[in-house]
Design an enzyme around this catalytic site. Structure first.
Site, mmCIF file in Angstrom:
data_model
loop_
_atom_site.group_PDB
_atom_site.id
_atom_site.type_symbol
_atom_site.label_atom_id
_atom_site.label_comp_id
_atom_site.label_asym_id
_atom_site.label_seq_id
_atom_site.Cartn_x
_atom_site.Cartn_y
_atom_site.Cartn_z
ATOM 1 N N GLU A 29 63.171 93.219 34.645
ATOM 2 C CA GLU A 29 63.209 91.845 34.140
ATOM 3 C C GLU A 29 61.817 91.327 33.778
ATOM 4 O O GLU A 29 61.678 90.380 33.026
ATOM 5 C CB GLU A 29 63.831 90.904 35.175
ATOM 6 C CG GLU A 29 65.287 91.166 35.445
ATOM 7 C CD GLU A 29 65.830 90.224 36.492
ATOM 8 O OE1 GLU A 29 66.676 89.388 36.136
ATOM 9 O OE2 GLU A 29 65.405 90.330 37.667
ATOM 10 N N TYR A 61 63.429 62.652 23.027
ATOM 11 C CA TYR A 61 64.064 63.852 23.574
ATOM 12 C C TYR A 61 63.455 65.131 23.021
ATOM 13 O O TYR A 61 63.502 66.169 23.665
ATOM 14 C CB TYR A 61 65.582 63.840 23.396
ATOM 15 C CG TYR A 61 66.099 63.405 22.057
ATOM 16 C CD1 TYR A 61 66.213 64.304 21.011
ATOM 17 C CD2 TYR A 61 66.498 62.088 21.854
ATOM 18 C CE1 TYR A 61 66.693 63.906 19.782
ATOM 19 C CE2 TYR A 61 66.987 61.689 20.624
ATOM 20 C CZ TYR A 61 67.090 62.596 19.592
ATOM 21 O OH TYR A 61 67.577 62.199 18.375
ATOM 22 N N GLU A 81 65.510 79.210 40.387
ATOM 23 C CA GLU A 81 65.304 77.941 41.074
ATOM 24 C C GLU A 81 63.924 77.355 40.775
ATOM 25 O O GLU A 81 63.775 76.144 40.603
ATOM 26 C CB GLU A 81 65.458 78.123 42.593
ATOM 27 C CG GLU A 81 66.849 78.463 43.050
ATOM 28 C CD GLU A 81 67.187 79.954 43.031
ATOM 29 O OE1 GLU A 81 68.178 80.330 43.662
ATOM 30 O OE2 GLU A 81 66.468 80.752 42.373
ATOM 31 N N LYS A 107 71.157 81.806 33.305
ATOM 32 C CA LYS A 107 70.508 83.097 33.061
ATOM 33 C C LYS A 107 71.597 84.119 32.705
ATOM 34 O O LYS A 107 72.222 84.716 33.592
ATOM 35 C CB LYS A 107 69.713 83.524 34.293
ATOM 36 C CG LYS A 107 68.898 84.774 34.085
ATOM 37 C CD LYS A 107 68.104 85.086 35.350
ATOM 38 C CE LYS A 107 67.399 86.415 35.205
ATOM 39 N NZ LYS A 107 66.850 86.874 36.476
#
Length: 134
Positions: A29, A61, A81, A107
């Protein structure tokens, strides 16, 4: 009823923001950036913008999206997290009217081999906890 008196129930929601980042605990990863999908909900009192109908009083935004992308692109976090937390914390700084941010990071590759399943982590940060940590 004034929204600031009720804790700022106004919400701005950004969904399906696709970002690239290096994220994950596995060696494979960390070899290259992967796609994550981010939802951002910003809460606060938007009445000044509504009253004036002026962008200068509004939460831009696009700025929230740009800041989220900057956090993701610069990161090499191991945990979803952590990415969600950092995006939420920077989202709190996008405009003074923002009192809380809810960020969900999806993910898609987290459960490779399980069809279209993905992992989502959602965090909530508010201005008071952000200012204590700063």
């Amino acid at each position: 009823m004034n929204s600031s008196a009720t804790g700022g129930p106004d919400r701005l929601i950004i969904r399906n923001l696709e970002l690239q980042c290096v994220i994950g605990a596995e060696d494979w990863e960390r070899l290259m950036p992967q796609r994550v999908v981010v939802d951002i909900e910003l809460r606060g009192d938007f009445s000044a913008a509504a009253d004036s109908d002026d962008l200068a009083d509004a939460m831009d935004y696009r700025t929230a999206c740009i800041k989220a992308a900057e956090v993701a692109e610069a990161s090499e976090f191991r945990l979803v997290e952590t990415l969600a937390d950092r995006i939420a914390r920077v989202a709190l700084t996008t405009h003074p009217c923002i009192t809380s941010a809810i960020v969900a990071v999806h993910k898609p590759l987290a459960l490779a081999g399980f069809g279209r399943a993905n992992v989502t982590v959602e965090v909530t940060r508010d201005y008071s906890s952000h200012s204590q940590d700063s």
